[in-house]
Motif scaffolding. Sequence first.
Motif, PDB file in Angstrom:
ATOM      1  N   ASP A  86       0.839  -1.195   0.000  1.00 61.60           N
ATOM      2  CA  ASP A  86       0.000   0.000   0.000  1.00 61.60           C
ATOM      3  C   ASP A  86       0.872   1.242   0.000  1.00 61.60           C
ATOM      4  N   ARG A  87       0.343   2.288  -0.613  1.00 54.87           N
ATOM      5  CA  ARG A  87       0.951   3.608  -0.511  1.00 54.87           C
ATOM      6  C   ARG A  87      -0.108   4.573  -0.004  1.00 54.87           C
ATOM      7  N   PHE A  88       0.272   5.439   0.920  1.00 61.68           N
ATOM      8  CA  PHE A  88      -0.665   6.398   1.507  1.00 61.68           C
ATOM      9  C   PHE A  88      -0.272   7.814   1.099  1.00 61.68           C
ATOM     10  N   THR A  89      -1.250   8.557   0.571  1.00 66.46           N
ATOM     11  CA  THR A  89      -1.023   9.948   0.199  1.00 66.46           C
ATOM     12  C   THR A  89      -2.170  10.797   0.730  1.00 66.46           C
ATOM     13  N   PRO A  90      -1.909  12.048   1.091  1.00 63.58           N
ATOM     14  CA  PRO A  90      -2.972  12.888   1.645  1.00 63.58           C
ATOM     15  C   PRO A  90      -4.027  13.248   0.612  1.00 63.58           C
ATOM     16  N   PRO A 105      -5.322  16.541  12.998  1.00 67.89           N
ATOM     17  CA  PRO A 105      -5.069  15.335  12.210  1.00 67.89           C
ATOM     18  C   PRO A 105      -4.929  15.622  10.717  1.00 67.89           C
ATOM     19  N   ALA A 106      -5.608  16.653  10.231  1.00 71.56           N
ATOM     20  CA  ALA A 106      -5.477  17.017   8.820  1.00 71.56           C
ATOM     21  C   ALA A 106      -4.076  17.527   8.519  1.00 71.56           C
ATOM     22  N   VAL A 107      -3.535  18.338   9.424  1.00 71.40           N
ATOM     23  CA  VAL A 107      -2.176  18.854   9.250  1.00 71.40           C
ATOM     24  C   VAL A 107      -1.162  17.718   9.396  1.00 71.40           C
ATOM     25  N   VAL A 108      -1.361  16.838  10.373  1.00 65.65           N
ATOM     26  CA  VAL A 108      -0.473  15.687  10.544  1.00 65.65           C
ATOM     27  C   VAL A 108      -0.465  14.823   9.285  1.00 65.65           C
ATOM     28  N   LEU A 156      -2.709  28.118  15.485  1.00 63.65           N
ATOM     29  CA  LEU A 156      -1.805  27.275  16.261  1.00 63.65           C
ATOM     30  C   LEU A 156      -1.776  25.840  15.733  1.00 63.65           C
ATOM     31  N   ALA A 157      -2.890  25.405  15.153  1.00 67.50           N
ATOM     32  CA  ALA A 157      -2.938  24.058  14.572  1.00 67.50           C
ATOM     33  C   ALA A 157      -2.290  24.004  13.198  1.00 67.50           C
ATOM     34  N   GLY A 158      -2.196  25.160  12.528  1.00 68.34           N
ATOM     35  CA  GLY A 158      -1.555  25.196  11.217  1.00 68.34           C
ATOM     36  C   GLY A 158      -2.485  25.449  10.054  1.00 68.34           C
ATOM     37  N   VAL A 159      -3.671  26.030  10.321  1.00 67.17           N
ATOM     38  CA  VAL A 159      -4.623  26.335   9.249  1.00 67.17           C
ATOM     39  C   VAL A 159      -4.847  27.843   9.198  1.00 67.17           C
ATOM     40  N   GLU A 160      -4.641  28.440   8.039  1.00 72.17           N
ATOM     41  CA  GLU A 160      -4.741  29.898   7.912  1.00 72.17           C
ATOM     42  C   GLU A 160      -5.908  30.350   7.042  1.00 72.17           C
ATOM     43  N   THR A 161      -6.695  29.411   6.527  1.00 71.88           N
ATOM     44  CA  THR A 161      -7.849  29.772   5.699  1.00 71.88           C
ATOM     45  C   THR A 161      -9.126  29.481   6.470  1.00 71.88           C
ATOM     46  N   VAL A 162      -9.872  30.521   6.788  1.00 70.28           N
ATOM     47  CA  VAL A 162     -11.123  30.394   7.543  1.00 70.28           C
ATOM     48  C   VAL A 162     -12.199  31.206   6.830  1.00 70.28           C
ATOM     49  N   TYR A 163     -13.309  30.553   6.531  1.00 70.19           N
ATOM     50  CA  TYR A 163     -14.431  31.224   5.890  1.00 70.19           C
ATOM     51  C   TYR A 163     -15.564  31.434   6.876  1.00 70.19           C
ATOM     52  N   LYS A 164     -16.192  32.597   6.774  1.00 66.68           N
ATOM     53  CA  LYS A 164     -17.305  32.958   7.667  1.00 66.68           C
ATOM     54  C   LYS A 164     -18.616  32.447   7.070  1.00 66.68           C
ATOM     55  N   GLY A 197     -15.441   4.992  13.029  1.00 64.69           N
ATOM     56  CA  GLY A 197     -14.695   5.315  14.230  1.00 64.69           C
ATOM     57  C   GLY A 197     -14.531   6.813  14.348  1.00 64.69           C
ATOM     58  N   PRO A 198     -13.797   7.280  15.365  1.00 63.63           N
ATOM     59  CA  PRO A 198     -13.536   8.717  15.522  1.00 63.63           C
ATOM     60  C   PRO A 198     -12.762   9.269  14.327  1.00 63.63           C
ATOM     61  N   LEU A 199     -12.865  10.578  14.132  1.00 60.20           N
ATOM     62  CA  LEU A 199     -12.046  11.250  13.130  1.00 60.20           C
ATOM     63  C   LEU A 199     -10.579  10.949  13.434  1.00 60.20           C
ATOM     64  N   SER A 200      -9.803  10.680  12.399  1.00 59.81           N
ATOM     65  CA  SER A 200      -8.406  10.305  12.604  1.00 59.81           C
ATOM     66  C   SER A 200      -7.589  10.713  11.393  1.00 59.81           C
ATOM     67  N   VAL A 201      -6.302  10.483  11.474  1.00 62.37           N
ATOM     68  CA  VAL A 201      -5.429  10.767  10.343  1.00 62.37           C
ATOM     69  C   VAL A 201      -5.888  10.007   9.102  1.00 62.37           C
ATOM     70  N   SER A 202      -6.411   8.809   9.290  1.00 60.99           N
ATOM     71  CA  SER A 202      -6.844   8.005   8.144  1.00 60.99           C
ATOM     72  C   SER A 202      -7.981   8.652   7.367  1.00 60.99           C
TER      73      SER A 202
END
Length: 442
Positions: free
Chosen positions: A122-126, A151-154, A182-190, A387-392
């Motif tokens: 297997d190969r994993f890509t974001p 987890p999205a940034v990770v 602080l988490a690493g996300v700079e795009t926020v929409y209202k 399951g819970p939200l995760s890196v997967s």
Amino acid sequence: MTEVSVHHLDQLDAEAYAALLRRSETDLSGFIDKVKPIIEAVRTEGDAALARFGREFDGATGLQADGLKATEAEFDAAFDAVDAEVIEAIRFGIDNIRTFHDEQKPEPMWLREIRPGAYAGDRFTPIQSVALYVPRGKGSFPSVTMMTSVPAVVAGVPNLAIFTPPSPEGGVDAATLVAARLAGVETVYKVGGAQAVAAAAYGSQTIKPALKIVGPGSPWVVAAKRLLSGVIDPGLPAGPSEAIIFADDSVDGGLAALDLLIEAEHGPDSSAYLVTHSQRVADEALAALPAHLARMTEYRAGFARTVLSGRHGGIIVTPSLQASYDFINAYAPEHLELLSTDPFAHLGQITEAAEILMGPYTPVTIGNFCLGPNAVLPTSRGARTFGPLSVSDFVKRSSIGYVTAGAYPELAHQAGVLARYEGFSSHENAVSDLRTPYLTKG
């Protein structure tokens, strides 16, 4: 005495038992028809519709089509607006959440020699773009920003955007902006509600469409995800909050009552049950609830009273421990607390719960904010398959195969036999002697 729904499980018929398993978003028929024109307006009008709905639904009177994206200045101002103690708590939570999710990150690729000279793996890509939904309607949720963003940034998703309803002033909750940066996300929409899901799916003049959307939301959001599931991956089903507090006879019912109120205060569409086979625990919980409610803000206490006196909350008294386990597994809760001095004695009996928090020192509060496991969880019995939200949730998997010249003849023969049996002549030809001249050239 606070009115609380009390259900004795052994006195219920099948219909009444089934009613206890329903959630507020189980039937979305009342929302689907209302959401359709919102989606169509966003698809055809873009930013103009998003700004109009922000003014109409969120009371953001000053929101304009050219102001849907949070600016760098708004991010900077948020750090001045939020107390240092809150910023430190956000940093603390993000650190634990990142540590937990770093452990989930898969190796970029693995290969195993299946047969001599034949390799598979297997190969994993974001995923290339994901929208992160952060609700706001009955409060502000920097914790959801943390749980969706980290987890999205990770995972390494290159294009991330947070969607969150605007404030009446047309801004974004300051702590949410702090958590995002602080988490690493700079795009926020209202943008919130069903219109946010539509914007994530179709894009607009300001917003780039995403491939997937994750995060909890109201029945409006859930309905929009369902309608747009053919356009955007809706992620795990995360609707209004729900919890079961299981208590055996080793704990005080007052403690169970204290934790029963955690998810009940989210809103009138939440679900919250205390499940116990101990009548003593049930009686103590009933007796303790008025004092616990009195220590809440009236705004939140009002939600809790609505939930605990309604069709989706209260106290369930079961005839036995096994009956408690059976109900929990049938309910498949988002949050489950095992309140016991020996919670591990019960853990093996639970197969259907998205989050299991064990013992009197692990209330849902700690799980929601800073323990590390993700608190974006499947609702409405979604724990039976999700399951819970995760890196997967932010990566995709590709199968890898590599066959060497030495391994090819055996695999080609076996594949050809099956291709011939299934009647696929081109499949068979591709591994027949027709291939041999091409392989030997050069």
